[in-house]
Scaffold this active site. Structure first.
Site, mmCIF file in Angstrom:
data_model
loop_
_atom_site.group_PDB
_atom_site.id
_atom_site.type_symbol
_atom_site.label_atom_id
_atom_site.label_comp_id
_atom_site.label_asym_id
_atom_site.label_seq_id
_atom_site.Cartn_x
_atom_site.Cartn_y
_atom_site.Cartn_z
ATOM 1 N N LYS A 14 -7.972 -4.089 10.693
ATOM 2 C CA LYS A 14 -7.629 -3.213 11.411
ATOM 3 C C LYS A 14 -8.738 -1.936 10.499
ATOM 4 O O LYS A 14 -10.042 -1.156 10.182
ATOM 5 C CB LYS A 14 -6.613 -1.892 11.186
ATOM 6 N N ARG A 89 1.126 4.427 17.282
ATOM 7 C CA ARG A 89 1.549 3.319 17.388
ATOM 8 C C ARG A 89 2.955 2.863 17.716
ATOM 9 O O ARG A 89 4.241 2.060 17.769
ATOM 10 C CB ARG A 89 2.848 2.806 15.982
ATOM 11 N N ARG A 128 -2.500 -10.157 0.401
ATOM 12 C CA ARG A 128 -2.926 -8.977 -0.190
ATOM 13 C C ARG A 128 -2.034 -8.565 -0.937
ATOM 14 O O ARG A 128 -2.452 -8.042 -2.610
ATOM 15 C CB ARG A 128 -2.392 -8.166 1.341
ATOM 16 N N ARG A 134 1.002 -3.329 -2.970
ATOM 17 C CA ARG A 134 1.086 -2.755 -2.402
ATOM 18 C C ARG A 134 3.137 -2.466 -1.725
ATOM 19 O O ARG A 134 3.295 -3.873 -1.572
ATOM 20 C CB ARG A 134 0.283 -2.172 -0.367
ATOM 21 N N ARG A 146 8.060 -5.069 9.912
ATOM 22 C CA ARG A 146 7.388 -4.979 10.375
ATOM 23 C C ARG A 146 6.254 -5.615 11.411
ATOM 24 O O ARG A 146 6.362 -5.233 12.379
ATOM 25 C CB ARG A 146 6.292 -4.607 9.278
HETATM 26 P P1 B4P Z 1 -5.867 -4.859 6.813
HETATM 27 O O1 B4P Z 1 -6.906 -4.897 7.582
HETATM 28 O O2 B4P Z 1 -5.599 -4.200 5.488
HETATM 29 O O3 B4P Z 1 -5.002 -4.561 7.888
HETATM 30 P P2 B4P Z 1 -4.304 -3.063 8.470
HETATM 31 O O4 B4P Z 1 -4.455 -4.011 9.894
HETATM 32 O O5 B4P Z 1 -5.528 -2.200 8.553
HETATM 33 O O6 B4P Z 1 -3.263 -3.337 8.154
HETATM 34 P P3 B4P Z 1 -2.007 -2.121 8.016
HETATM 35 O O7 B4P Z 1 -1.314 -2.265 9.428
HETATM 36 O O8 B4P Z 1 -1.046 -3.490 7.259
HETATM 37 O O9 B4P Z 1 -1.117 -1.198 7.796
HETATM 38 P P4 B4P Z 1 -1.377 0.674 7.900
HETATM 39 O O10 B4P Z 1 -2.448 1.100 6.613
HETATM 40 O O11 B4P Z 1 -2.491 0.622 8.686
HETATM 41 O O12 B4P Z 1 -6.025 -6.390 6.679
HETATM 42 C C1 B4P Z 1 -5.105 -7.149 5.685
HETATM 43 C C2 B4P Z 1 -5.233 -8.300 4.783
HETATM 44 O O13 B4P Z 1 -6.027 -9.235 5.795
HETATM 45 C C3 B4P Z 1 -6.320 -8.297 4.318
HETATM 46 O O14 B4P Z 1 -6.277 -8.164 3.030
HETATM 47 C C4 B4P Z 1 -7.976 -8.156 4.368
HETATM 48 O O15 B4P Z 1 -8.827 -8.731 3.339
HETATM 49 C C5 B4P Z 1 -7.176 -9.330 5.363
HETATM 50 N N1 B4P Z 1 -8.383 -9.922 6.653
HETATM 51 C C6 B4P Z 1 -8.414 -9.559 7.562
HETATM 52 N N2 B4P Z 1 -9.029 -9.655 8.065
HETATM 53 C C7 B4P Z 1 -9.100 -10.920 7.658
HETATM 54 C C8 B4P Z 1 -9.974 -12.493 8.321
HETATM 55 N N3 B4P Z 1 -10.370 -12.145 9.405
HETATM 56 N N4 B4P Z 1 -9.270 -14.113 7.379
HETATM 57 C C9 B4P Z 1 -8.533 -13.675 6.332
HETATM 58 N N5 B4P Z 1 -8.062 -12.891 5.871
HETATM 59 C C10 B4P Z 1 -8.115 -11.550 6.904
HETATM 60 O O16 B4P Z 1 -0.249 1.192 7.777
HETATM 61 C C11 B4P Z 1 0.550 0.655 7.173
HETATM 62 C C12 B4P Z 1 2.368 1.227 7.145
HETATM 63 O O17 B4P Z 1 1.873 2.604 7.462
HETATM 64 C C13 B4P Z 1 3.262 1.073 8.397
HETATM 65 O O18 B4P Z 1 3.586 0.070 8.596
HETATM 66 C C14 B4P Z 1 3.631 2.658 8.746
HETATM 67 O O19 B4P Z 1 4.850 2.266 8.256
HETATM 68 C C15 B4P Z 1 2.751 3.289 8.212
HETATM 69 N N6 B4P Z 1 2.116 4.281 9.155
HETATM 70 C C16 B4P Z 1 0.892 3.769 9.779
HETATM 71 N N7 B4P Z 1 0.480 4.892 11.016
HETATM 72 C C17 B4P Z 1 1.551 5.446 11.334
HETATM 73 C C18 B4P Z 1 2.086 5.859 12.773
HETATM 74 N N8 B4P Z 1 0.790 5.997 13.578
HETATM 75 N N9 B4P Z 1 3.326 5.897 13.086
HETATM 76 C C19 B4P Z 1 4.200 5.543 12.187
HETATM 77 N N10 B4P Z 1 3.591 4.991 11.206
HETATM 78 C C20 B4P Z 1 3.005 4.960 10.856
#
Ligand code: B4P
Length: 191
Positions: A14, A89, A128, A134, A146
């Site tokens: 995302k 979420r 990551r 993190r 998670r």
């Molecule tokens: P990212 O792009 O960083 O992953 P994400 O989906 O954004 O992350 P996440 O769900 O962990 O975090 P968030 O901040 O939303 O990709 C991950 C990795 O994969 C990267 O290193 C990237 O380079 C790699 N990658 C991507 N695509 C690839 C591909 N095609 N091939 C190979 N590698 C690839 O949430 C963090 C925390 O915040 C949650 O756990 C929760 O505690 C809290 N939170 C956030 N929103 C909330 C909400 N609405 N309600 C309650 N809690 C919430």
């Protein structure tokens, strides 16, 4: 105004693809995860409360993120819409979002979902962890929790938005970051 939701399990990409989508379609990217990490870095009371929950792989309370989202909606102008990354979420968050957006005379435009299997979530987050350090990426047990939280609390949103005819999915694995980005941009273009 457009109200797009960027959806997917932890580590689906995302945050990786949000910037390109926001730039191409003149949207404001709003990541609740990033907003929460900024609160933690600033040491605010909200951040102190959120840190403990996030570090353990739990979600923060619904009302905390709702307040943050409303602040952004009320303060951001000069865009064609919003790209909500990681929000909603939970079903209660989705219900509140519907109300907030309806009060603005609008509705959720569509859900852009990036789907990857659980094993790939583990692999990506472990990678990551080595780069970004993190706390919520740090251990296998936290990553597993998670993923469990995602299946229990967030996955039900798929049926919620399918019932509204707003759910659209791309395959986030297999594929390089560039390949997945092409798929995501093509999907948004088609909406
Ligand atoms: P990212 O792009 O960083 O992953 P994400 O989906 O954004 O992350 P996440 O769900 O962990 O975090 P968030 O901040 O939303 O990709 C991950 C990795 O994969 C990267 O290193 C990237 O380079 C790699 N990658 C991507 N695509 C690839 C591909 N095609 N091939 C190979 N590698 C690839 O949430 C963090 C925390 O915040 C949650 O756990 C929760 O505690 C809290 N939170 C956030 N929103 C909330 C909400 N609405 N309600 C309650 N809690 C919430």
């Amino acid at each position: 105004m457009k109200y797009y939701i960027l959806f997917g399990p932890p580590g689906a990409g995302k945050g990786t693809h949000a910037g390109a989508i926001a730039q191409k379609f003149n949207l404001r990217h709003v990541s609740t995860g990033e907003l929460l990490r900024a609160e933690i870095a600033a040491g605010t009371p909200l951040g102190i409360r959120a840190k403990e929950l996030m570090d353990a792989g739990n979600l923060v309370p619904d009302e905390v993120v709702e307040g943050m989202i409303e602040n952004v909606f009320n303060s951001v102008k000069d865009v064609d819409g919003f790209l909500l990354d990681g929000y909603p979420r939970t079903i209660p968050q989705a219900e509140v979002l519907d109300k907030i957006v309806a009060a603005r005379g609008e509705s959720v435009s569509g859900v852009i979902s990036i789907m990857i299997p659980d094993e790939e979530v583990h692999r990506r987050i472990a990678r990551r962890a080595a780069i970004e350090g993190r706390a919520d990426d740090a251990s296998d047990a936290t990553i597993s929790h998670r993923i469990e939280t995602y299946h229990a609390q967030t996955e039900p949103l798929i049926d919620f938005y399918k019932a509204e005819g707003k759910y659209h999915e791309v395959c986030g694995y297999p594929g390089t970051i560039e390949e997945v980005r092409e798929r995501v941009l093509a999907l948004v273009d088609s909406l």
